[in-house]
Each structure stands twice: as structure tokens, then as C-alpha cells.
Design an enzyme around this catalytic site. Sequence first.
Site, PDB file in Angstrom:
ATOM      1  N   PRO A 249       0.834  -1.219   0.000  1.00  0.00           N
ATOM      2  CA  PRO A 249       0.000   0.000   0.000  1.00  0.00           C
ATOM      3  C   PRO A 249       0.863   1.261   0.000  1.00  0.00           C
ATOM      4  O   PRO A 249       1.802   1.371   0.777  1.00  0.00           O
ATOM      5  CB  PRO A 249      -0.801  -0.112   1.297  1.00  0.00           C
ATOM      6  CG  PRO A 249      -0.666  -1.519   1.747  1.00  0.00           C
ATOM      7  CD  PRO A 249       0.616  -2.034   1.185  1.00  0.00           C
ATOM      8  N   GLU A 250       0.552   2.182  -0.889  1.00  0.00           N
ATOM      9  CA  GLU A 250       1.247   3.469  -0.949  1.00  0.00           C
ATOM     10  C   GLU A 250       0.253   4.558  -0.549  1.00  0.00           C
ATOM     11  O   GLU A 250      -0.858   4.255  -0.118  1.00  0.00           O
ATOM     12  CB  GLU A 250       1.802   3.687  -2.366  1.00  0.00           C
ATOM     13  CG  GLU A 250       2.727   2.537  -2.812  1.00  0.00           C
ATOM     14  CD  GLU A 250       3.272   2.716  -4.222  1.00  0.00           C
ATOM     15  OE1 GLU A 250       3.420   3.868  -4.669  1.00  0.00           O
ATOM     16  OE2 GLU A 250       3.553   1.697  -4.880  1.00  0.00           O
TER      17      GLU A 250
END
Length: 281
Positions: free
Chosen positions: A2-3
Site C-alpha cells: 500500500p502506498e
Amino acid sequence: MPELPEVETVRTDIAPVLEGARITGAAIDDPRLVRPFAPEIVAAELVGERIQAVERRGKYLVVRFDSGRVLLIHLRMTGSLRHARSGMLADDPHRRAVLKLDNGSDVAYRDVRRFGTWELLEADELVGYLATRLGPEPLGAMSAARLGRRLAGRRAPLKAALLDQRTLAGLGNIYVDEALWYARLNPLRPAGGLDVEELRRLNRGIRKALRLGIERQGASLRDYSRPDGESGGMQDEFRVYGRDGMRCGRCRTVIAKTRIGGRGTHYCPRCQPELEVSVVA
Ligand SMILES: [Zn+2]
């Protein structure tokens, strides 16, 4: 992993469940999540806290309590949150923690690879903790000039410099590749060597990639999904990431893949040339 857009999507989804609720029960089943502290001690500290706000800084979820304390959640590779009415969470072998809330919701943390972390900080610890780890927010007050100052003098490839969370907070492998394609910049260019026009393109490219990611509620690859179990749609918007061997949507050149700093890196060899070709007017 996840960014920024995925974490922001999680925040948007989970904030209405958490904000204003008091934690009435906490179970932490994985010592890795809270080490070096004992899971039962952290769980006991959480019970009784009332959640004031759920914010995001870089890739961290920042859960602020009325007491001033903060729970910093980092999802790392495969962490995610789920919520359901009390007692209604489906069985899950990868569940690492559950919070029971006084509003009748249960919030579960699941993590297949177990790299995620929960850190409970005192009120006066947060600013220093984040300051040593994170640069500014790329969607905040960011300009080409400010970006230029953060990259000045750096010989590392652009790709590596932008993955460094101290340059800007929240970018990872997907959004750096996408941003550099929008900016028409080669990922191997020395980070400190951009001119003003290139910095403008880079700043715009980063913002464009991240905003699109947020708008599409993140990219669902492998392990990321939203707290309600739904998928994001950003994977359908990729211009270069994961598209090696396919054609560039801008110039039809075949997209290339290389490794920079150990990370798979996707780019268009024509739109993102390694050396700037000077154009004679
Ligand atoms: Zn191209």
C-alpha cells in the site's frame, strides 16, 4: 505494498467507523505487530481510549485518541483493516488484532506477511518520530522549487530518491513509475540534475499519479483491498507499472522493465529517454 493512495483510501473508509468510538476490547494475537512490547500490555493500554481522529501521514495511519496518545499503523507489504458489526467478522487465519468499539463495530487487522506495525506513542513523541522518517506530503504545499531543494545535490537515480520516504512521504514502486511516465523523465536520471522545467513536470506527474490513485480508491494487486472488502480500480489506470512488453499509450513504443535499487522499474524508452535530446527550433 500500500502506498499513499491506498492508505488514504483505507483512512477514508475506516475513519467513520473509528472516529468518536471508544475501544472496549482489544486483542493482539501477533507479537511481531507491537514488538518490542508485549501484545497483552499494548492491548490493555488501548482499552478505554476514545478515538478522536484518523489521519494519514505518508504511508502511516495516524489514529489520534482523546488522551493525546497516538496509534501509528503501518501496513507495510500486506496489512489491511476490515470492519463488521460486532461478532460478525468472518474467520480469517491472517487476523493479527481486533478492536471492539462501543458503537457496535469490530475492526480487524489482517496481515499475510506480518511486516506491518502498530506503535502506540505518547502525545509528545509523534512529531519527532515522523520528522526523522518522513519528508513533506507530495499533495500538500509542494512546488517545483521545493521539490528541487529536496533533490538538490543527489546523485542517486530519480527512482531511488523518490522511493526514499525522507524525500517525499508516501510514494512507492507503483506511483513513482507512474509519476515518472507522466513527467517524461527517465528513472535513472541523477535526482539532483533536473532543470526547472523538468522539476515542474515531476511535481505535476507525482500529483497526477497520486490523485488518480486516490480517485480510483487504490490499486488492488494481490493483497490490498479496502476495509469493506471492496477492490480499488487504479490497476486499470496504469500507464507503465506492470506493463512491460505492452505498448506505451502515448507513443506506442514497447514499455521496458529494468531494476533500480533492487526494485522492478517500468518506463517508456522513447517518452522517458535517458539523455535529453536537444531540439533545434
Ligand atoms: Zn512512450
